[in-house]
Design an enzyme around this catalytic site. Structure first.
Site, mmCIF file in Angstrom:
data_model
loop_
_atom_site.group_PDB
_atom_site.id
_atom_site.type_symbol
_atom_site.label_atom_id
_atom_site.label_comp_id
_atom_site.label_asym_id
_atom_site.label_seq_id
_atom_site.Cartn_x
_atom_site.Cartn_y
_atom_site.Cartn_z
ATOM 1 C CG HIS A 82 23.345 32.474 29.943
ATOM 2 N ND1 HIS A 82 22.853 32.382 31.296
ATOM 3 C CD2 HIS A 82 23.412 33.748 29.808
ATOM 4 C CE1 HIS A 82 22.614 33.597 31.721
ATOM 5 N NE2 HIS A 82 22.941 34.433 31.012
ATOM 6 C CB SER A 108 20.680 35.719 29.284
ATOM 7 O OG SER A 108 20.353 37.187 28.994
ATOM 8 C CE LYS A 118 25.631 34.889 33.408
ATOM 9 N NZ LYS A 118 26.252 35.493 32.610
#
Ligand SMILES: *Cc1c(COP(=O)(O)O)cnc(C)c1O
Length: 401
Positions: free
Chosen positions: A211, A183, A243
């Site tokens: 992610h 990240s 996310k």
């Protein structure tokens, strides 16, 4: 005792402050989205959320959530094996498995819990875990909870990974653990090479695709799609609903059916924590359906990331190379990174500076994150603010005409 603890806590806080590491929380007074309102009423453009697909407050998502409330209610007030499993939970688990080309999946309250609950039920002192040094805190904590031997390899270093696999030759099971996307840099684990080593050394791979799920890879199946190993039976995927996939909360593990079934029997965060709210479950189903129909959202995100990167490079900023919507603008100096982020917020562009210990010493940066919900106008406004602030602070590599 409690008073001494209070004094100790106060002293710790002062140390954190003095070291410049204190994390302030900006108050947001609007729903999450591209334009957010801060507490003082200022409206800013948000360039630091994990809201990659722009779904956090998307009308289609809200509509699904309202309907879900009426259909399924608000809370389950139970763990899964008492009375916390609605058919919606099972349907979402099957849908996630189909989406990721896995046999089954299991929901958790968060990916932090998924990672915390994966290792201990499956691995013991005869086993070996081989872990990238930059893995997410939740993987590190999950690994700590089990008795397997631990081996660390240098970030994305395949030669070191192979050496560790050889050192672990006597283990019953070898499990390679990596983030799919890291990240801070937005770089990818070389999953094709990791899978090749896993086959060669008879290892299992667990990839945390928090992610990546929903937007990395041509149809958003994540790093396994990008690296051509979707559906590989050695691969176990953990990820978050918090996310790209709506951003509320929730996590999951997807993989071979008996492994997932055993987690349902033994994984402590699954057994001893409340069932995921039906609002989230049914809304996530709508989101996975959407992402299965069309790649338009991830395509827009990809185009936005490419456009932002090219404009920033053209403007003379030091941009970490890559293609992920995480775009690190390198400043190297911690004070400068935080000053620049502050100045950008003043200009209406909400970004955050990252410095040690979140990134290595001397690697301070502003981490920009693009969203499918950003328009060209939003991105242009951000780039122009970066240029104004960058010129003022003297961080541009060359003058801009
Ligand atoms: C954000 C993140 C998590 C935590 O996910 P939650 O669902 O918010 O607990 C875990 N792993 C990685 C790699 C992440 O980026």
């Amino acid at each position: 005792m409690s008073l001494r603890l209070r004094e100790w806590a106060a002293a710790q806080l002062e140390e954190i402050q003095a070291a410049g590491l204190y994390k302030n929380e900006y108050l947001v007074e609007s729903p999450q989205g591209v334009e957010i309102t801060l507490q003082d009423g200022r409206k800013v453009l948000n360039f630091c959320a994990n809201n990659y697909l722009g779904l956090a407050s998307h009308p289609r998502v809200l509509q699904a959530a309202y309907k879900a409330l009426d259909r399924w209610g608000y809370g389950m007030a139970s763990v899964r094996f008492i009375c916390g499993t609605q058919s919606a939970h099972k349907e979402l688990e099957a849908q996630i498995a189909r989406f990721l080309h896995c046999e089954d999946s299991i929901l958790y309250a968060a990916c932090f819990d998924a990672n915390g609950g994966f290792f201990e039920p499956l691995l013991g002192s005869d086993d070996a875990i081989i872990s990238d040094e930059l893995n997410h805190a939740s993987l590190i904590d999950g690994i700590r909870l089990c008795k397997a031997r631990r081996f660390i390899y240098k970030h994305a270093d395949m030669q070191e990974l192979e050496k560790r696999l050889q050192e672990a030759a006597s283990a019953r099971f070898r499990v390679i653990v990596t983030d799919g996307v890291f990240s801070m840099d937005g770089d990818y684990a070389p999953l094709n090479e990791i899978m090749r080593l896993a086959r060669q050394y008879d290892a299992i791979v667990i990839v945390d695709d928090s992610h990546a799920t929903g937007f990395v890879g041509r149809t958003g199946r994540g790093t396994p799609e990008k690296f051509g190993c979707l559906g590989d039976e050695r691969l176990i995927i953990t990820s978050t609903l918090g996310k790209a996939l709506g951003g509320a909360m929730g996590g999951f593990i997807a993989g071979l059916a008996p492994i997932i079934a055993l987690l349902r029997q033994r994984s402590r965060p699954y057994l001893f924590s409340n069932s995921l709210s039906p609002v989230i479950v049914a809304t996530a189903m709508e989101i996975f359906s959407w992402l299965s129909e069309t790649s338009e959202l991830r395509d827009r995100l990809e185009a936005n990331a490419r456009y932002f990167r090219s404009r920033m490079i053209e403007a003379g900023f030091d941009v970490k190379p890559g293609d992920h919507p995480i775009v690190p603008i390198m400043l190297y100096d911690a004070v400068l990174a935080h000053r620049m982020a502050e100045a950008l917020i003043q200009e209406g562009i909400y970004v955050v500076g990252f410095s040690y210990p979140v990134v290595p010493k001397g690697q301070a940066r502003i981490r920009v994150q693009l969203s499918a919900a950003h328009t060209k106008e939003h991105i242009d406004a951000a780039v122009e603010a970066f240029i104004r602030v960058g010129q003022k602070l003297g961080v541009l590599k060359r003058a801009v005409a």
